[in-house]
Design a protein around this motif. Sequence first.
Motif, short mmCIF file in Angstrom:
data_model
loop_
_atom_site.label_atom_id
_atom_site.label_comp_id
_atom_site.label_asym_id
_atom_site.label_seq_id
_atom_site.Cartn_x
_atom_site.Cartn_y
_atom_site.Cartn_z
N LYS A 8 81.36 -10.36 0.83
CA LYS A 8 81.24 -10.56 -0.61
C LYS A 8 81.88 -11.90 -0.95
N ILE A 9 81.13 -12.76 -1.61
CA ILE A 9 81.68 -13.98 -2.17
C ILE A 9 81.42 -13.91 -3.66
N CYS A 10 82.49 -14.01 -4.45
CA CYS A 10 82.33 -13.80 -5.89
C CYS A 10 83.28 -14.68 -6.69
N SER A 11 82.90 -14.89 -7.93
CA SER A 11 83.75 -15.67 -8.83
C SER A 11 84.64 -14.78 -9.69
N SER A 12 84.40 -13.49 -9.66
CA SER A 12 85.24 -12.56 -10.43
C SER A 12 86.44 -12.14 -9.58
N GLY A 59 74.83 -19.40 0.90
CA GLY A 59 73.91 -19.16 2.01
C GLY A 59 74.53 -19.55 3.34
N MET A 60 74.98 -20.78 3.44
CA MET A 60 75.60 -21.24 4.69
C MET A 60 76.95 -20.54 4.91
N THR A 61 77.75 -20.43 3.87
CA THR A 61 79.06 -19.80 4.01
C THR A 61 78.91 -18.34 4.44
N GLU A 62 77.98 -17.61 3.81
CA GLU A 62 77.76 -16.21 4.18
C GLU A 62 77.29 -16.10 5.62
N SER A 67 78.53 -14.63 11.24
CA SER A 67 78.71 -14.98 12.65
C SER A 67 80.11 -14.63 13.13
N ILE A 68 81.10 -14.86 12.28
CA ILE A 68 82.49 -14.53 12.63
C ILE A 68 82.63 -13.02 12.82
N SER A 79 84.74 -0.17 13.72
CA SER A 79 83.83 0.71 12.98
C SER A 79 83.43 0.13 11.63
N ASN A 80 84.32 -0.61 10.97
CA ASN A 80 84.03 -1.22 9.68
C ASN A 80 84.71 -2.58 9.58
N MET A 81 84.03 -3.53 8.92
CA MET A 81 84.61 -4.83 8.63
C MET A 81 84.15 -5.25 7.24
N LEU A 82 85.06 -5.85 6.49
CA LEU A 82 84.72 -6.33 5.16
C LEU A 82 85.49 -7.62 4.91
N VAL A 83 84.78 -8.64 4.48
CA VAL A 83 85.41 -9.89 4.05
C VAL A 83 84.95 -10.15 2.62
N ALA A 84 85.91 -10.31 1.72
CA ALA A 84 85.62 -10.69 0.33
C ALA A 84 86.39 -11.96 0.04
N HIS A 85 85.72 -12.94 -0.53
CA HIS A 85 86.35 -14.24 -0.80
C HIS A 85 86.01 -14.70 -2.20
N ARG A 86 87.00 -15.18 -2.91
CA ARG A 86 86.82 -15.72 -4.25
C ARG A 86 86.34 -17.15 -4.18
N VAL A 87 85.59 -17.54 -5.18
CA VAL A 87 85.26 -18.94 -5.45
C VAL A 87 85.49 -19.16 -6.94
N GLY A 88 85.53 -20.43 -7.34
CA GLY A 88 85.80 -20.75 -8.73
C GLY A 88 87.27 -21.01 -8.92
N TYR A 89 87.70 -20.94 -10.17
CA TYR A 89 89.10 -21.23 -10.50
C TYR A 89 89.96 -19.98 -10.36
N LEU A 90 91.12 -20.13 -9.69
CA LEU A 90 92.08 -19.05 -9.53
C LEU A 90 93.46 -19.54 -9.95
#
Length: 153
Positions: A8-12, A59-62, A67-68, A79-90
Amino acid sequence: MDFHSLIKICSSPLDLNALNQTIQQGKGESGAAVIFTGAVRVSSEEQGLTGMTLEHYPGMTESQLASILQEASTRWSLSNMLVAHRVGYLEAGEPIVFVGVCSLHRKEAFEATEFIMDYLKQKATFWKKEHYGQETVWVDAKESDTTAAERWK
Protein backbone atom coordinates in the motif's frame (compact mmCIF):
# COMPACT_ATOMS: atom_id res chain seq x y z
CA MET A 1 1.95 -11.04 -5.73
CA ASP A 2 -0.14 -13.67 -4.06
CA PHE A 3 -2.90 -13.23 -1.49
CA HIS A 4 -0.38 -13.25 1.36
CA SER A 5 1.57 -10.19 0.19
CA LEU A 6 0.17 -6.69 0.19
CA ILE A 7 1.66 -3.32 -0.78
CA LYS A 8 0.00 0.00 0.00
CA ILE A 9 1.33 3.41 -0.96
CA CYS A 10 -0.92 6.21 0.21
CA SER A 11 -1.04 9.90 1.00
CA SER A 12 -3.40 9.44 3.96
CA PRO A 13 -2.10 8.67 7.47
CA LEU A 14 -1.22 5.04 8.14
CA ASP A 15 -3.70 3.30 10.45
CA LEU A 16 -1.19 1.16 12.36
CA ASN A 17 -3.89 -0.79 14.23
CA ALA A 18 -5.70 -1.72 11.01
CA LEU A 19 -2.42 -2.67 9.29
CA ASN A 20 -1.45 -4.82 12.27
CA GLN A 21 -4.82 -6.59 12.18
CA THR A 22 -4.52 -7.16 8.43
CA ILE A 23 -1.07 -8.75 8.66
CA GLN A 24 -2.04 -11.06 11.50
CA GLN A 25 -5.21 -12.47 9.91
CA GLY A 26 -4.99 -16.16 9.32
CA LYS A 27 -5.96 -19.60 10.44
CA GLY A 28 -2.99 -20.52 12.63
CA GLU A 29 -0.35 -20.75 9.90
CA SER A 30 1.74 -18.09 11.68
CA GLY A 31 3.40 -18.55 15.02
CA ALA A 32 5.20 -15.22 14.87
CA ALA A 33 4.47 -11.71 13.64
CA VAL A 34 7.07 -8.95 13.50
CA ILE A 35 5.88 -5.41 12.97
CA PHE A 36 8.17 -2.48 12.17
CA THR A 37 7.07 1.12 11.91
CA GLY A 38 9.27 4.06 10.96
CA ALA A 39 8.32 7.66 11.69
CA VAL A 40 9.50 11.15 10.80
CA ARG A 41 12.11 11.79 13.46
CA VAL A 42 13.67 14.90 14.89
CA SER A 43 17.10 14.07 16.28
CA SER A 44 20.21 16.16 16.85
CA GLU A 45 20.94 15.78 13.11
CA GLU A 46 17.50 17.14 12.17
CA GLN A 47 17.14 19.98 14.71
CA GLY A 48 14.35 22.30 13.65
CA LEU A 49 12.71 19.75 11.32
CA THR A 50 9.02 20.55 10.96
CA GLY A 51 8.08 17.87 8.44
CA MET A 52 9.01 15.84 5.40
CA THR A 53 7.64 15.39 1.90
CA LEU A 54 7.97 11.98 0.26
CA GLU A 55 7.55 11.40 -3.45
CA HIS A 56 7.58 8.19 -5.46
CA TYR A 57 7.36 6.99 -9.03
CA PRO A 58 3.89 5.38 -9.26
CA GLY A 59 3.96 1.91 -10.74
CA MET A 60 7.73 1.57 -10.56
CA THR A 61 7.87 1.90 -6.78
CA GLU A 62 5.16 -0.75 -6.31
CA SER A 63 7.01 -3.06 -8.71
CA GLN A 64 10.24 -2.59 -6.75
CA LEU A 65 8.48 -3.35 -3.48
CA ALA A 66 6.85 -6.43 -5.03
CA SER A 67 10.30 -7.67 -6.08
CA ILE A 68 11.62 -7.15 -2.55
CA LEU A 69 8.72 -9.13 -1.06
CA GLN A 70 9.16 -11.85 -3.67
CA GLU A 71 12.85 -12.12 -2.78
CA ALA A 72 11.99 -12.32 0.93
CA SER A 73 9.52 -15.14 0.23
CA THR A 74 12.25 -17.14 -1.52
CA ARG A 75 14.69 -16.72 1.40
CA TRP A 76 12.30 -17.45 4.27
CA SER A 77 9.12 -19.44 4.78
CA LEU A 78 6.62 -16.64 5.31
CA SER A 79 2.85 -16.72 5.55
CA ASN A 80 2.00 -12.99 5.30
CA MET A 81 3.84 -9.81 4.30
CA LEU A 82 2.58 -6.25 4.20
CA VAL A 83 4.39 -3.03 3.33
CA ALA A 84 2.57 0.29 3.66
CA HIS A 85 4.39 3.53 2.83
CA ARG A 86 3.27 7.14 3.05
CA VAL A 87 3.85 9.73 0.37
CA GLY A 88 3.09 13.44 0.47
CA TYR A 89 3.66 15.77 3.40
CA LEU A 90 4.20 14.29 6.88
CA GLU A 91 4.73 16.11 10.15
CA ALA A 92 7.37 15.15 12.71
CA GLY A 93 6.31 12.01 14.56
CA GLU A 94 3.97 10.68 11.85
CA PRO A 95 4.51 7.08 10.65
CA ILE A 96 6.20 6.82 7.24
CA VAL A 97 6.42 3.08 6.79
CA PHE A 98 4.87 -0.11 8.16
CA VAL A 99 6.38 -3.52 7.50
CA GLY A 100 4.64 -6.61 8.84
CA VAL A 101 5.86 -10.17 8.39
CA CYS A 102 4.36 -13.41 9.66
CA SER A 103 5.96 -16.83 9.69
CA LEU A 104 5.84 -20.05 11.62
CA HIS A 105 8.90 -19.07 13.70
CA ARG A 106 10.12 -15.72 15.07
CA LYS A 107 13.69 -15.93 13.69
CA GLU A 108 12.42 -15.99 10.10
CA ALA A 109 9.97 -13.16 10.77
CA PHE A 110 12.66 -10.93 12.33
CA GLU A 111 15.19 -11.63 9.58
CA ALA A 112 12.68 -11.09 6.78
CA THR A 113 11.50 -7.81 8.30
CA GLU A 114 15.08 -6.53 8.51
CA PHE A 115 15.75 -7.64 4.95
CA ILE A 116 12.62 -5.91 3.63
CA MET A 117 13.47 -2.63 5.39
CA ASP A 118 17.13 -2.75 4.32
CA TYR A 119 16.19 -3.35 0.68
CA LEU A 120 13.30 -0.87 0.79
CA LYS A 121 15.70 1.88 1.94
CA GLN A 122 18.17 0.97 -0.79
CA LYS A 123 16.11 -0.21 -3.77
CA ALA A 124 12.65 1.38 -3.64
CA THR A 125 12.21 4.68 -5.46
CA PHE A 126 11.23 7.23 -2.84
CA TRP A 127 12.52 10.81 -2.66
CA LYS A 128 12.56 12.68 0.63
CA LYS A 129 12.58 16.41 1.19
CA GLU A 130 12.98 17.68 4.76
CA HIS A 131 11.32 20.93 5.82
CA TYR A 132 12.98 23.31 8.28
CA GLY A 133 10.54 26.19 8.54
CA GLN A 134 10.77 27.94 5.14
CA GLU A 135 13.89 25.99 4.07
CA THR A 136 13.73 22.58 2.35
CA VAL A 137 16.53 20.07 1.83
CA TRP A 138 16.46 16.97 -0.40
CA VAL A 139 17.79 13.94 1.49
CA ASP A 140 20.64 12.00 -0.11
CA ALA A 141 21.04 8.23 0.13
CA LYS A 142 22.92 7.22 3.26
CA GLU A 143 26.06 5.09 3.25
CA SER A 144 24.66 3.18 6.24
CA ASP A 145 21.61 2.12 4.17
CA THR A 146 23.88 0.81 1.40
CA THR A 147 25.98 -1.12 3.93
CA ALA A 148 22.86 -2.59 5.58
CA ALA A 149 21.53 -3.89 2.25
CA GLU A 150 24.89 -5.37 1.23
CA ARG A 151 24.88 -7.83 4.13
CA TRP A 152 22.04 -9.76 2.46
CA LYS A 153 23.99 -10.48 -0.76
